[in-house]
Each structure stands twice: as structure tokens, then as C-alpha cells.
Scaffold this motif. Sequence first.
Motif, mmCIF file in Angstrom:
data_model
loop_
_atom_site.group_PDB
_atom_site.id
_atom_site.type_symbol
_atom_site.label_atom_id
_atom_site.label_comp_id
_atom_site.label_asym_id
_atom_site.label_seq_id
_atom_site.Cartn_x
_atom_site.Cartn_y
_atom_site.Cartn_z
ATOM 1 N N PHE B 25 0.856 -1.200 0.000
ATOM 2 C CA PHE B 25 0.000 0.000 0.000
ATOM 3 C C PHE B 25 0.885 1.241 0.000
ATOM 4 O O PHE B 25 2.114 1.130 0.059
ATOM 5 C CB PHE B 25 -0.979 0.002 1.183
ATOM 6 C CG PHE B 25 -0.342 0.040 2.548
ATOM 7 C CD1 PHE B 25 -0.018 1.258 3.150
ATOM 8 C CD2 PHE B 25 -0.090 -1.133 3.257
ATOM 9 C CE1 PHE B 25 0.542 1.295 4.422
ATOM 10 C CE2 PHE B 25 0.470 -1.100 4.520
ATOM 11 C CZ PHE B 25 0.791 0.116 5.108
ATOM 12 N N GLY B 26 0.247 2.393 -0.124
ATOM 13 C CA GLY B 26 1.009 3.626 -0.123
ATOM 14 C C GLY B 26 0.417 4.605 0.882
ATOM 15 O O GLY B 26 -0.755 4.507 1.232
ATOM 16 N N VAL B 27 1.271 5.510 1.382
ATOM 17 C CA VAL B 27 0.804 6.518 2.326
ATOM 18 C C VAL B 27 1.173 7.886 1.774
ATOM 19 O O VAL B 27 2.325 8.120 1.391
ATOM 20 C CB VAL B 27 1.443 6.326 3.719
ATOM 21 C CG1 VAL B 27 1.018 7.445 4.656
ATOM 22 C CG2 VAL B 27 1.091 4.973 4.305
ATOM 23 N N GLU B 28 0.166 8.762 1.718
ATOM 24 C CA GLU B 28 0.432 10.096 1.157
ATOM 25 C C GLU B 28 1.135 10.984 2.149
ATOM 26 O O GLU B 28 0.920 10.884 3.358
ATOM 27 C CB GLU B 28 -0.896 10.747 0.747
ATOM 28 C CG GLU B 28 -1.440 10.154 -0.526
ATOM 29 C CD GLU B 28 -2.817 10.705 -0.851
ATOM 30 O OE1 GLU B 28 -3.207 11.734 -0.256
ATOM 31 O OE2 GLU B 28 -3.493 10.096 -1.701
ATOM 32 N N LYS B 29 1.945 11.871 1.617
ATOM 33 C CA LYS B 29 2.695 12.802 2.452
ATOM 34 C C LYS B 29 1.723 13.680 3.250
ATOM 35 O O LYS B 29 0.730 14.157 2.706
ATOM 36 C CB LYS B 29 3.552 13.687 1.547
ATOM 37 C CG LYS B 29 4.575 14.520 2.268
ATOM 38 C CD LYS B 29 5.487 15.180 1.228
ATOM 39 C CE LYS B 29 6.692 15.842 1.838
ATOM 40 N NZ LYS B 29 6.483 16.778 2.892
ATOM 41 N N GLY B 30 2.023 13.855 4.505
ATOM 42 C CA GLY B 30 1.214 14.737 5.349
ATOM 43 C C GLY B 30 -0.048 14.107 5.900
ATOM 44 O O GLY B 30 -0.809 14.749 6.617
ATOM 45 N N SER B 31 -0.291 12.853 5.593
ATOM 46 C CA SER B 31 -1.525 12.235 6.091
ATOM 47 C C SER B 31 -1.309 11.609 7.469
ATOM 48 O O SER B 31 -0.183 11.419 7.910
ATOM 49 C CB SER B 31 -2.005 11.160 5.111
ATOM 50 O OG SER B 31 -1.020 10.163 4.973
ATOM 51 N N ILE B 32 -2.433 11.333 8.141
ATOM 52 C CA ILE B 32 -2.369 10.544 9.358
ATOM 53 C C ILE B 32 -2.882 9.173 8.983
ATOM 54 O O ILE B 32 -4.075 8.995 8.730
ATOM 55 C CB ILE B 32 -3.234 11.156 10.486
ATOM 56 C CG1 ILE B 32 -2.773 12.579 10.779
ATOM 57 C CG2 ILE B 32 -3.155 10.286 11.738
ATOM 58 C CD1 ILE B 32 -3.550 13.246 11.908
ATOM 59 N N PHE B 33 -1.961 8.231 8.886
ATOM 60 C CA PHE B 33 -2.329 6.907 8.426
ATOM 61 C C PHE B 33 -2.571 5.996 9.622
ATOM 62 O O PHE B 33 -1.685 5.768 10.429
ATOM 63 C CB PHE B 33 -1.219 6.345 7.530
ATOM 64 C CG PHE B 33 -1.568 5.022 6.908
ATOM 65 C CD1 PHE B 33 -2.287 4.961 5.724
ATOM 66 C CD2 PHE B 33 -1.189 3.832 7.517
ATOM 67 C CE1 PHE B 33 -2.629 3.741 5.159
ATOM 68 C CE2 PHE B 33 -1.526 2.611 6.949
ATOM 69 C CZ PHE B 33 -2.244 2.562 5.766
ATOM 70 N N GLY B 34 -3.796 5.511 9.741
ATOM 71 C CA GLY B 34 -4.124 4.615 10.844
ATOM 72 C C GLY B 34 -3.962 3.185 10.390
ATOM 73 O O GLY B 34 -4.545 2.766 9.398
ATOM 74 N N PHE B 35 -3.151 2.444 11.123
ATOM 75 C CA PHE B 35 -2.890 1.059 10.746
ATOM 76 C C PHE B 35 -3.570 0.185 11.783
ATOM 77 O O PHE B 35 -3.178 0.161 12.944
ATOM 78 C CB PHE B 35 -1.385 0.830 10.718
ATOM 79 C CG PHE B 35 -0.967 -0.389 9.954
ATOM 80 C CD1 PHE B 35 -1.569 -0.734 8.747
ATOM 81 C CD2 PHE B 35 0.062 -1.190 10.427
ATOM 82 C CE1 PHE B 35 -1.175 -1.855 8.051
ATOM 83 C CE2 PHE B 35 0.462 -2.313 9.719
ATOM 84 C CZ PHE B 35 -0.149 -2.648 8.536
ATOM 85 N N LEU B 36 -4.625 -0.498 11.367
ATOM 86 C CA LEU B 36 -5.442 -1.238 12.319
ATOM 87 C C LEU B 36 -5.362 -2.741 12.111
ATOM 88 O O LEU B 36 -5.044 -3.197 11.021
ATOM 89 C CB LEU B 36 -6.899 -0.798 12.213
ATOM 90 C CG LEU B 36 -7.198 0.553 12.842
ATOM 91 C CD1 LEU B 36 -7.070 1.651 11.814
ATOM 92 C CD2 LEU B 36 -8.585 0.542 13.443
ATOM 93 N N GLY B 37 -5.694 -3.437 13.152
ATOM 94 C CA GLY B 37 -5.730 -4.891 13.072
ATOM 95 C C GLY B 37 -5.704 -5.458 14.469
ATOM 96 O O GLY B 37 -5.237 -4.794 15.389
ATOM 97 N N PRO B 38 -6.214 -6.682 14.618
ATOM 98 C CA PRO B 38 -6.204 -7.282 15.952
ATOM 99 C C PRO B 38 -4.784 -7.555 16.441
ATOM 100 O O PRO B 38 -3.828 -7.464 15.665
ATOM 101 C CB PRO B 38 -6.961 -8.601 15.753
ATOM 102 C CG PRO B 38 -7.357 -8.684 14.332
ATOM 103 C CD PRO B 38 -6.772 -7.552 13.589
#
Lengths: 371, 317
Positions: B25-38
Motif C-alpha cells: 500500500f502507499g501513504v500520502e505525504k502529510g496524512s495521518i495513516f491509521g494502521f489497524l488490526g487485531p
Amino acid sequence: MNFLTTFSAIVFKEALHLRRDPVTLVVTIAIPIFQLIVFGYAIDMEVKNIPTAVFDADRRAGSRELIAALANTEYFDFKENASSEAELREAIVSGRARVGIHIPPDFTAGALNGSGSSFQALVDGSDSTVAMQAVNVVNSVGLMQSVKQMGRVDIEKLPVDARPRVLFNPDLKSANFFVPGLVGLIMQIVTVFLTAFAVVREKENGTIETLLATPLSRGGLMLGKLVPYAFVGFFEICVVLTLMRFVFGVRVNGDIGLLLLMCFVFLFTALGLGLLISTAAKNQAQAMQMALLVMLPSVLLSGFVFPRESMPAIIYYFSFLIPLTYFIEILRGIILRGADLSSLWSQALALAVYGAAILSLSTLRFSKKLS
Amino acid sequence: MSEIIKLDKLTRKFGSMTAVKDVSFGVEKGSIFGFLGPNGSGKSTVIRMLCGLLEPTSGDAWLDGASVRENSERIKGNIGYMSQSFSLYRDLTVQENLAFYGKIYGLRRERLRKRIEESMELSGITSKRKQLSGTLSGGWKQRLALACSMLHEPGIIFLDEPTAGIDPVARRDLWELLFQLSKEGVTLFVTTHYMDEAERCTHIGYIFLSELMVCGKPAELKILPEVTPAGTVWLEASSDRITQALSLIKKAPGVLDATIFGESIHIRAREGFGEREAARALEAGGVSLESFRAVKPSLEDVFVSLTRERLKARGAA
């Protein structure tokens, strides 16, 4: 650039750890002092006043003269008169005496009529040093008595007079032999433990995780962990050397500057050894085990107690792998013989190369990845 | 928008166990990327690989164009990492911890001093500067860890469960701080279990059983066809006796699934199930329906649906 940055940051941090934990610091410095004093007094290879029992079945001039001659050597302390062979043996078995002298009833008579006389010395072999000394002294007293009887001459002067002279340690004081070695051994014990925990502690406390996510240099980390402890170690070696001089009266015959320089080289090697352990161990208990594993051969094979020359070839060559071997030779050389670098350069070089190798190895071994 | 973090089939095995499998996957600059999972789904393993703490078994990832396989040391200078458990020095004070990490990152003299002050100011720990970090409470420890991770002004900060085990007020403060950083252009990569935190993220990735299931903006995830298959609707009902209402609704014909969400009930039902059907189901048990409306699924609905789908597919296979 990265190396220096990391190095200075780690030195800064380790110094703070040391300052925050004065108890460890004090214990680290106090333990060697304590050890040196206790072991320095306890280890004494001079065998004198061996408790001795005698069963004198003769009780005449000849046997009395023999007992007096043995007592005069000051090696034997006649503590007990046995009245039978069985009793004599029992004195040794029970541990009251280490040597039992058995003089048969015809001892004086045999000497007088020329048919020859004999006496028996039972020696407890459970302590080989004492036993060897006792056998030697008994033999030479026996020899003297024989010579006396054969010639019946003025025995104050023997025809051949051997005059051994012991250099560097004229009184054969074992402190002179042992204390410099003890200084080396104690320094190794303390310094290896100092750094053996240095990296392991970060693993155990989890602090390694944040540390490894930084662009730190491995060499800077290793050297940074080492240098603050090198100062502690150097201070300590000065204290221990002072004790050696003023408590045990062992003078430094050689150059003190050279001695201190060599101590510094050894400190780096021993601290490096600790770091190597630290990179290999997963927790402090493992580090402790590994440090002890290094300790035992250092005590037994470095020449600290037993002369390396009399070891089997394999063990003799193995002892070259122990940094303490070189350091003890250097210590005894400088302190007792007043040797200078021209005669100790090979040991000094070996120690320096060893130190550099061990530091490089621990740096390479240290992985910036979690396992 | 450019992708500052990019993962391509990132995989990590521990022995025979695959902790992370083909995650891209990719994450955009300046974003708040939430990485979820059990728990145990592989979140921390992904973060550790991105931070250069673990070597990927296969695949690769790029941070600002640099590969974690080849340039992890260069990457480390431009990222901040806040680990799951507190991993700063407990016997050092707040300020000393900051000074140490500042030095490690190569900050010096005036800049170091200034950054320590700024970071303490921003994270609100200036008043605790002389306190040993080991004696701080959970929320303060997290603030200090965050201050440490942003000290060298990194472009990306990774936060592994930053709000686990801290009180709601500290949690809110921490998020305020994250928004602040995001506004300044810092990319934040955050793992969390809390759904309300997930709703605050600009982008979300959901990892389950070592594999990435879905990735996108929260609004996009809520309209995924897998979450709302054709012929089904999401509804919300409320009642004064909510637990009785839930068990009645669940038995009603046309209801596929129902769960309590806050003070109301989220219902997934076949099309055609409406207010009348719901009221009838409740009245049969003597419970009245207070309100009823069609809604978009919540993020929790999204993840639960996706997880069930996946488990069902596994069971069938």
C-alpha cells in the motif's frame, strides 16, 4: 562524523547512568580493594611450620639429634608424640598432623655400629605443595645426617657449597609473586563485568528498540560504552597499585609511566571482552554465565597460579588466547624485574592487537536489527 | 499527492510462521495513516520493517524514495519511532533523554537546545523536565516518547499503539498533538485498536491474519461493496431497553446481523426491512422503538464485516 556524534552521545548517556547509580559505582570500586586485601593475605605459598607427629621408638642420642635437626629447619612443628605406628598414622588421617616421623628402635645403634640406620617419614599427599616441600626437606636433612656419620668430621662446612641466589625477590616472599598477578586478575574480573552488562541491559530494558531506530554508528556505540568504564577502571587500577605498594610492600622496580600505559591497554582489551559478551548474550543471566566462563581459564591458565611452562602443549598454546596471560607477564616484568619495553614489547603488542581485534569483532557482531 | 511511504509485497517470516504476507500500500505525504488490526496480526512487524529494525524476508518498502532493504541507515535519520512499550532511559530525566536522542541525531549546541525546548513545549512536558522518566505516569511517558521521536524534525513519525493504556484526557491531548504535527506537514503512521481513533485518521489500512485486507479513506471504506452487498442496508435503531431490543431485533426476519453501537443498535438487514418491521419485532417483546434511520456503516461495522467475510472464505476453502 556519524561515529563521533554517536560516540559523544553515548559517553554522555553512560556517564549519566554511572552518576545516577552511585551504589554500583562504589561497589565496583570497593570490591577490588576488598579482594586484593583478602586474597593478598590469604594466598601464601610459603610452607612453614607443618604440623608433625613423631613416633620415636629409639629414644636415644641419635633419634634426638635427628628430631632436633628436622625442627631446626623451621618447616616442621612437632606437635604430637605417638606411641605406636598405628597412632602415628591416625594422627595424619585425622588431620592433626601432615607429616609423621617414624624412628625405629635400632636407629642410634645402627648408626654407631656402621650397619646403617633408617627412619620413615609419612607425608600427607592431599596438599601437593606441602607434601613436596616436606619430602624435599626430609631428604636433605637425611642427607646431612648421612654425611655427618660417614665422615665424623667437622661438619660445619661441606666440601661442595652450593649458593643459590634468588634475583628480584630475594626473600622469596610469595606476596611479590602473587600480588602483581592478583592485581591483573582482579582488574579483569571487574572490567569484564562492567561492560558485559552494558549492551545486554539495553536489550533487557527494551531501550535498544528506540536506539536501533536511530542512525547511530555501531563503532561509536561500542567505544562510547567502553570509554566511561575505562576511566572507572583506570581509577581503580591506581587504587589497587597503591595498595600493592603500601599494604603488601611490593615495590615497582620498573617505570611507573610504562606500567600505567600497559594497564590502559589491558583495560581496553578486558572491557572489549565484556562488550563481546554483551553482544552475544540475550539477557543479564547469560552475560553473567559467559563472563564466568572467561574467568576460570584466566585464573588457572594465565600463569597467575601455575607456571605456564609446565602445562601440556595444548593448554600452553591455549593460554595465549587469554589476555590476562600477557598482562601478568607485563606486570611481573615491570614490577618485579624492572623490565622495560625493549623486553616486553611482544607481550605489549599482543595485548594491543588483541584489544583492537576484540573491539572490532564486537562492533561487527553487534547487529542493528532486532532478532 | 505523492506517496511518501510505499510498500510492495512486504513479507516477513519468523521461522515457519509468516507474520506479514505480501503487504502492499502507499501513504500520502502529510496524512495521518491509521494502521489497524487485531493483536498479533502483524502491525508492529510492519512498523519495525519500515523503521529498519527488521529485515524483510521478501518484498521491499520505500520511504521518501529510499529502500528499507538498501538504505535503512539513511532512512533512520529522517524518521521518528515511538515503540509500543516505553523504551527510553528510566534513570535519566526528561531533559536528559531528549538531550541524548538529540545528540544521537546529530543536533548540536544552539539547535539542540532550541529543539529540546520546542519539543517539550509542544508535548507539554516542560514542567517535568527535571523528573526521572521512570517515575512519570503512563500519559507523560507517552508525551516524552513522542517528544523524543519528533526532536530531529523527521518527515515521518511511526507510532506503535501510542495511546494504549493511557487515560482519555491524555489520549485526547496526544491526538491534538498529532493533528498539530500533521498540519506542519509531518506524515504520521499510527497503529491503534480504538475505533474512534481510526475515525480521526485521514487514511486507514486494515491488516488481518498477516494480510492487508483494505486500505483507503474512512469514507471510502464505508461504501465498499463487500461491506454492504447488493440487497442489504445498514440501519440504526434505538430503544429505552437496549439489550432486550437487541435480542428481539436479531430474531426478526430479514435481519442479517445486529450489534450495540454506543446507545443504539446497528443493524445489517435485507432491503425492505424498515421501521414498521422493526417496531413490530420489538412490540412482540413489549419493547418500544424510539428512533429508526438508515445509516452508513461505522468503521467498526466495516472491519467486523470484512473479518467475517474473510473467515467465512477461509472456512469454505
